[in-house]
Design a protein around this motif. Structure first.
Motif, PDB file in Angstrom:
ATOM      1  N   GLN A  95       2.281 -96.976 -19.882  1.00 46.13           N
ATOM      2  CA  GLN A  95       3.449 -96.646 -19.349  1.00 46.13           C
ATOM      3  C   GLN A  95       4.628 -96.514 -20.306  1.00 46.13           C
ATOM      4  O   GLN A  95       5.460 -95.354 -20.272  1.00 46.13           O
ATOM      5  CB  GLN A  95       4.217 -97.884 -18.474  1.00 46.13           C
ATOM      6  CG  GLN A  95       5.462 -97.886 -18.021  1.00 46.13           C
ATOM      7  CD  GLN A  95       5.863 -99.040 -16.986  1.00 46.13           C
ATOM      8  OE1 GLN A  95       6.132 -99.992 -17.822  1.00 46.13           O
ATOM      9  NE2 GLN A  95       6.138 -98.850 -15.747  1.00 46.13           N
ATOM     10  N   GLY A  96       4.765 -97.210 -21.458  1.00 54.45           N
ATOM     11  CA  GLY A  96       5.561 -97.049 -22.395  1.00 54.45           C
ATOM     12  C   GLY A  96       6.972 -97.403 -22.076  1.00 54.45           C
ATOM     13  O   GLY A  96       7.416 -98.066 -21.180  1.00 54.45           O
ATOM     14  N   ARG A  97       8.043 -96.764 -22.869  1.00 55.52           N
ATOM     15  CA  ARG A  97       9.200 -96.957 -22.240  1.00 55.52           C
ATOM     16  C   ARG A  97      10.055 -95.512 -22.474  1.00 55.52           C
ATOM     17  O   ARG A  97       9.646 -94.682 -23.194  1.00 55.52           O
ATOM     18  CB  ARG A  97      10.126 -98.056 -23.377  1.00 55.52           C
ATOM     19  CG  ARG A  97       9.945 -97.457 -24.907  1.00 55.52           C
ATOM     20  CD  ARG A  97      10.285 -98.803 -25.558  1.00 55.52           C
ATOM     21  NE  ARG A  97      10.065 -98.715 -27.063  1.00 55.52           N
ATOM     22  CZ  ARG A  97      10.287 -99.649 -28.078  1.00 55.52           C
ATOM     23  NH1 ARG A  97      11.008-100.685 -27.740  1.00 55.52           N
ATOM     24  NH2 ARG A  97      10.228 -99.307 -29.474  1.00 55.52           N
ATOM     25  N   TYR A  98      11.449 -95.791 -22.102  1.00 53.10           N
ATOM     26  CA  TYR A  98      12.202 -94.447 -22.128  1.00 53.10           C
ATOM     27  C   TYR A  98      13.752 -94.697 -22.253  1.00 53.10           C
ATOM     28  O   TYR A  98      14.195 -96.086 -21.998  1.00 53.10           O
ATOM     29  CB  TYR A  98      12.049 -93.768 -20.797  1.00 53.10           C
ATOM     30  CG  TYR A  98      12.702 -94.162 -19.473  1.00 53.10           C
ATOM     31  CD1 TYR A  98      14.128 -93.962 -19.284  1.00 53.10           C
ATOM     32  CD2 TYR A  98      11.860 -95.040 -18.830  1.00 53.10           C
ATOM     33  CE1 TYR A  98      14.732 -94.539 -18.000  1.00 53.10           C
ATOM     34  CE2 TYR A  98      12.608 -95.675 -17.624  1.00 53.10           C
ATOM     35  CZ  TYR A  98      13.975 -95.098 -17.652  1.00 53.10           C
ATOM     36  OH  TYR A  98      14.391 -95.936 -16.280  1.00 53.10           O
ATOM     37  N   GLN A  99      14.416 -93.940 -22.919  1.00 56.10           N
ATOM     38  CA  GLN A  99      15.720 -94.143 -23.125  1.00 56.10           C
ATOM     39  C   GLN A  99      16.443 -92.788 -22.590  1.00 56.10           C
ATOM     40  O   GLN A  99      16.214 -91.629 -23.083  1.00 56.10           O
ATOM     41  CB  GLN A  99      16.182 -94.223 -24.462  1.00 56.10           C
ATOM     42  CG  GLN A  99      17.631 -94.458 -24.770  1.00 56.10           C
ATOM     43  CD  GLN A  99      17.840 -94.818 -26.286  1.00 56.10           C
ATOM     44  OE1 GLN A  99      16.947 -94.553 -27.058  1.00 56.10           O
ATOM     45  NE2 GLN A  99      19.249 -95.333 -26.610  1.00 56.10           N
ATOM     46  N   VAL A 100      17.557 -92.744 -21.827  1.00 55.40           N
ATOM     47  CA  VAL A 100      18.486 -91.868 -21.409  1.00 55.40           C
ATOM     48  C   VAL A 100      19.438 -91.712 -22.432  1.00 55.40           C
ATOM     49  O   VAL A 100      20.319 -92.784 -22.663  1.00 55.40           O
ATOM     50  CB  VAL A 100      18.944 -91.742 -19.969  1.00 55.40           C
ATOM     51  CG1 VAL A 100      19.902 -90.684 -19.643  1.00 55.40           C
ATOM     52  CG2 VAL A 100      17.566 -91.710 -19.198  1.00 55.40           C
ATOM     53  N   SER A 128       8.717 -93.430 -25.409  1.00 55.67           N
ATOM     54  CA  SER A 128       7.803 -93.913 -26.676  1.00 55.67           C
ATOM     55  C   SER A 128       7.021 -94.717 -26.173  1.00 55.67           C
ATOM     56  O   SER A 128       7.080 -95.580 -25.141  1.00 55.67           O
ATOM     57  CB  SER A 128       8.950 -94.225 -27.703  1.00 55.67           C
ATOM     58  OG  SER A 128       9.610 -95.232 -27.170  1.00 55.67           O
ATOM     59  N   PRO A 129       5.817 -95.106 -26.946  1.00 50.79           N
ATOM     60  CA  PRO A 129       4.961 -95.960 -26.643  1.00 50.79           C
ATOM     61  C   PRO A 129       5.359 -97.348 -27.081  1.00 50.79           C
ATOM     62  O   PRO A 129       6.435 -97.556 -27.960  1.00 50.79           O
ATOM     63  CB  PRO A 129       3.659 -95.624 -27.604  1.00 50.79           C
ATOM     64  CG  PRO A 129       4.330 -95.127 -28.788  1.00 50.79           C
ATOM     65  CD  PRO A 129       5.385 -94.182 -28.098  1.00 50.79           C
ATOM     66  N   CYS A 130       5.055 -98.461 -26.240  1.00 53.02           N
ATOM     67  CA  CYS A 130       5.549 -99.879 -26.737  1.00 53.02           C
ATOM     68  C   CYS A 130       4.288-100.813 -26.727  1.00 53.02           C
ATOM     69  O   CYS A 130       3.977-101.580 -25.757  1.00 53.02           O
ATOM     70  CB  CYS A 130       6.363-100.540 -25.801  1.00 53.02           C
ATOM     71  SG  CYS A 130       6.133-100.403 -24.060  1.00 53.02           S
ATOM     72  N   ARG A 173       0.788 -91.449 -22.847  1.00 52.07           N
ATOM     73  CA  ARG A 173       0.852 -89.835 -22.672  1.00 52.07           C
ATOM     74  C   ARG A 173       2.334 -89.808 -22.225  1.00 52.07           C
ATOM     75  O   ARG A 173       2.703 -90.015 -20.963  1.00 52.07           O
ATOM     76  CB  ARG A 173      -0.245 -89.105 -21.810  1.00 52.07           C
ATOM     77  CG  ARG A 173      -1.715 -89.239 -22.362  1.00 52.07           C
ATOM     78  CD  ARG A 173      -2.544 -88.639 -21.476  1.00 52.07           C
ATOM     79  NE  ARG A 173      -2.714 -89.297 -20.041  1.00 52.07           N
ATOM     80  CZ  ARG A 173      -3.127 -88.784 -19.128  1.00 52.07           C
ATOM     81  NH1 ARG A 173      -3.384 -87.654 -18.952  1.00 52.07           N
ATOM     82  NH2 ARG A 173      -3.126 -89.640 -18.031  1.00 52.07           N
ATOM     83  N   PRO A 174       3.406 -89.043 -23.058  1.00 50.25           N
ATOM     84  CA  PRO A 174       4.634 -88.866 -22.896  1.00 50.25           C
ATOM     85  C   PRO A 174       4.944 -88.298 -21.521  1.00 50.25           C
ATOM     86  O   PRO A 174       5.910 -88.773 -20.611  1.00 50.25           O
ATOM     87  CB  PRO A 174       5.323 -88.110 -23.946  1.00 50.25           C
ATOM     88  CG  PRO A 174       3.811 -87.488 -24.669  1.00 50.25           C
ATOM     89  CD  PRO A 174       2.705 -88.456 -24.434  1.00 50.25           C
ATOM     90  N   THR A 175       4.343 -87.211 -21.326  1.00 50.90           N
ATOM     91  CA  THR A 175       4.685 -86.652 -19.871  1.00 50.90           C
ATOM     92  C   THR A 175       4.206 -87.301 -18.393  1.00 50.90           C
ATOM     93  O   THR A 175       5.052 -87.314 -17.590  1.00 50.90           O
ATOM     94  CB  THR A 175       4.057 -85.150 -19.958  1.00 50.90           C
ATOM     95  OG1 THR A 175       4.384 -84.252 -20.831  1.00 50.90           O
ATOM     96  CG2 THR A 175       4.192 -84.439 -18.434  1.00 50.90           C
ATOM     97  N   VAL A 176       3.033 -87.827 -18.680  1.00 52.23           N
ATOM     98  CA  VAL A 176       2.401 -88.828 -17.469  1.00 52.23           C
ATOM     99  C   VAL A 176       3.456 -90.274 -17.424  1.00 52.23           C
ATOM    100  O   VAL A 176       3.606 -90.471 -16.322  1.00 52.23           O
ATOM    101  CB  VAL A 176       0.918 -88.996 -17.796  1.00 52.23           C
ATOM    102  CG1 VAL A 176       0.609 -89.790 -16.453  1.00 52.23           C
ATOM    103  CG2 VAL A 176       0.209 -87.940 -17.494  1.00 52.23           C
ATOM    104  N   SER A 177       3.833 -90.645 -18.585  1.00 53.60           N
ATOM    105  CA  SER A 177       4.582 -91.820 -18.586  1.00 53.60           C
ATOM    106  C   SER A 177       5.914 -91.749 -17.993  1.00 53.60           C
ATOM    107  O   SER A 177       6.305 -92.598 -17.200  1.00 53.60           O
ATOM    108  CB  SER A 177       4.695 -92.199 -20.173  1.00 53.60           C
ATOM    109  OG  SER A 177       5.649 -91.386 -20.776  1.00 53.60           O
TER     110      SER A 177
END
Length: 572
Positions: free
Chosen positions: A153-158, A142-144, A31-35
């Protein structure tokens, strides 16, 4: 010394689909917000979630879930109303209002979450960040997925929108935007119905007619800016038409108030060698250089009668004679003109040729003053903030209370806006320049209000006053009282007699207060120097390097000519 680490705040829309989950199985999926709060290396101190009231239950679930995985994160909700999440205008307006009212802190690093919301919302977020309305970097989640495992958890990019890294793309975008620019209304934001109708009419004329266009309006009403936009529209139209005889690849603007005598003739029509004293070589005039293009003569009411006659001939016969020449020059150009004078009265008074006015009067448009478009003030304030921010690569903003104070004054009877939009531009320039940490606060606004009141010659100051009310007699703002107060101030400065020695009474009675103060100072400087070049170097020391062809002496000469003055006449 211990280094202070800024807090981190994330702003984003509630994902009504991706964030959804009403049972324990929600923990088994991404879930993007919780992740955002599940990464050890990303500490989220504040999580600002925009949601509609109908999604209140889902928001409460997200708040509780974030509290379980990241107790140190403060979740803050913001109600938004999106009647149609796929309507660009509606979404942009709602998100813009949110950004304008948000209290961004200098000691917090902001991230804008792009993953949730419709594609329209994502585009709007991007535009607001890129334009500087939201001082944040972008973050995408995004999910991984891993085979046979769940990964909430997924991943993130700034993404750091450092505009210096995208100069090539920006130049391409600007070029394409100019190429496809189709309407005046796209570049002019107004809520004034009369002005909208005016712009609509000008747009039709600009694309359908090659006859002269006359823009009439007070100084600072935006004639020059509108002329350049009309040119861009006419050029786009001409380039797409194989039948147009104008390429319109040239746009020449000249302020006729700076032209006097032989200088006016020479600048406009050129001259041959020996045409007058000092004509050491041939000179092409502006009319020859603008052949096939568009000429904008600002303040055409200041043009001399002889120049008016030659201009009329050039318009009607498409040829003219350079000063001192017997050989005509063939020329084809479109003409726009601007003036703050009532040319109808000037014709009656013998100051403007009736035949030239008749030629110009095919399309005459009267531009309203700022006082007649007060509903457009907020939009123009936003425009100036964005423009100045873009020039300085900064994000300037008002404190909400400071913005309200400024708008209350700007729309009050005390704000005369004598210089119209030029006054507003100058005011915003001062506010952004003096603002600490790029935030315009109430104290900055109160100081600026005092400056404006001084410039407009209305009161001695606002010292000790916490509001915009002034204990002034009802009739104290009459023109006679303002002039008397201004004359008194000039006497105190020792400038009244100085101006009286060089400016005739008629001119002195019409000169604006700030022009008179500036002129008195210039005269004093001229009297201290032996020659015009030396005085020019002193007066234009700071702006010289910004010009392509700096000529301090010529700049000073043209300035003095506006008041029928010459340097050699300014003796002690």
């Amino acid at each position: 010394m211990k280094q202070t680490i800024n807090k981190t705040a994330v702003i984003g829309l509630l994902g009504t689909t991706l964030d959804n989950g009403l049972n324990d199985k929600r923990w088994q999926r991404w879930r993007p917000t919780v992740s955002l709060c599940l990464h050890d290396e990303l500490i989220v101190d504040e999580l600002h979630i925009l949601y509609s009231k109908r999604d209140k239950r889902l928001f409460k679930i997200i708040v509780d879930d974030v509290a379980q995985v990241s107790p140190e994160t403060q979740v803050i909700g913001h109600h938004v109303t999106l009647s149609s999440p796929w309507d660009f205008a509606d979404v942009y307006a709602e998100l813009y209002d949110f950004a304008a009212g948000f209290d961004f802190q200098d000691n917090i690093d902001y991230l804008l979450h792009l993953t949730t919301g419709t594609h329209v919302a994502q585009i709007c977020w991007f535009l607001l960040v890129e334009a500087g309305f939201i001082p944040a970097d972008l973050i995408q989640t995004s999910p991984c997925p891993r085979p046979g495992q769940t990964d909430p958890q997924g991943r993130y990019q700034v993404i750091d929108l450092d505009v210096s890294r995208y100069d090539g793309l920006r130049e391409r975008f600007e070029a394409e935007k100019q190429q496809h620019w189709q309407t005046l209304q796209a570049n002019l934001v107004t809520q004034n119905a009369a002005y909208q109708k005016l712009i609509s009419d000008i747009e039709k004329v600009a694309t359908r007619s090659t006859a002269p266009i006359l823009l009439m309006g007070a100084t600072g009403a935006g004639k020059s800016q509108l002329a350049s936009q009309i040119y861009a529209l006419k050029r786009a139209k001409a380039s797409s038409s194989v039948q147009s005889k104008y390429t319109l690849d040239k746009f020449v603007e000249v302020n006729c108030a700076t032209l006097r005598g032989d200088t006016a003739m020479s600048v406009l029509f050129g001259h041959v060698k020996g045409a007058f004293t000092g004509a050491a070589s041939n000179r092409d005039g502006l009319l020859k250089s603008v052949d096939g293009g568009l000429l904008f003569l600002d303040e055409i009411g200041e043009l001399g009668l002889d120049e008016q006659a030659m201009l009329l001939t050039a318009l009607e016969e498409q040829r003219f004679y350079p000063l001192g020449s017997d050989t005509p020059i063939n020329v084809s150009f479109q003409l726009m003109a601007g003036t703050n004078k009532d040319l109808r009265k000037a014709v009656v008074d013998g100051e403007f040729r009736a035949d030239l006015f008749a030629r110009l009067n095919t399309w005459t448009f009267f531009l309203p003053s700022l006082k007649d478009r007060l509903e457009d003030l907020p939009a123009n304030i936003d425009y100036e903030l964005a423009r100045l921010g873009s020039e300085q690569q900064q994000h300037y903003r008002f404190e909400p209370s400071a913005r309200q104070t400024y708008e209350d004054f700007a729309t009050s009877a005390d704000a005369t806006w004598q210089g119209n939009f030029r006054d507003l531009t100058a005011s915003m320039t001062r506010l952004t320049t003096l603002a600490e940490s790029k935030v315009i606060r109430t104290a900055d606004v109160q100081a600026e209000i005092e400056r404006l009141m001084h410039l407009w010659g209305l009161v001695d100051g606002l010292h000790g006053s916490n509001n915009l009310k002034h204990n002034m007699p009802k009739n104290s703002l009459s023109n006679d009282n303002i002039q008397a107060s201004f004359n008194s101030e000039l006497v105190e400065q020792g400038s009244h007699d100085l101006l009286a020695n060089y400016i005739d009474k008629e001119t002195f009675a019409t000169i604006d207060p700030f022009d008179a103060v500036q002129l008195a100072y210039v005269i004093k400087i001229c009297m201290r120097h032996k020659n015009q070049a030396s005085a020019g170097r002193y007066l234009y020391a700071n702006s010289r390097d910004k010009l392509k062809s700096p000529n301090d002496s010529d700049r000073l000469r043209k300035y003095l000519l506006k008041f029928n003055l010459k340097f050699d006449e300014l003796g002690i």
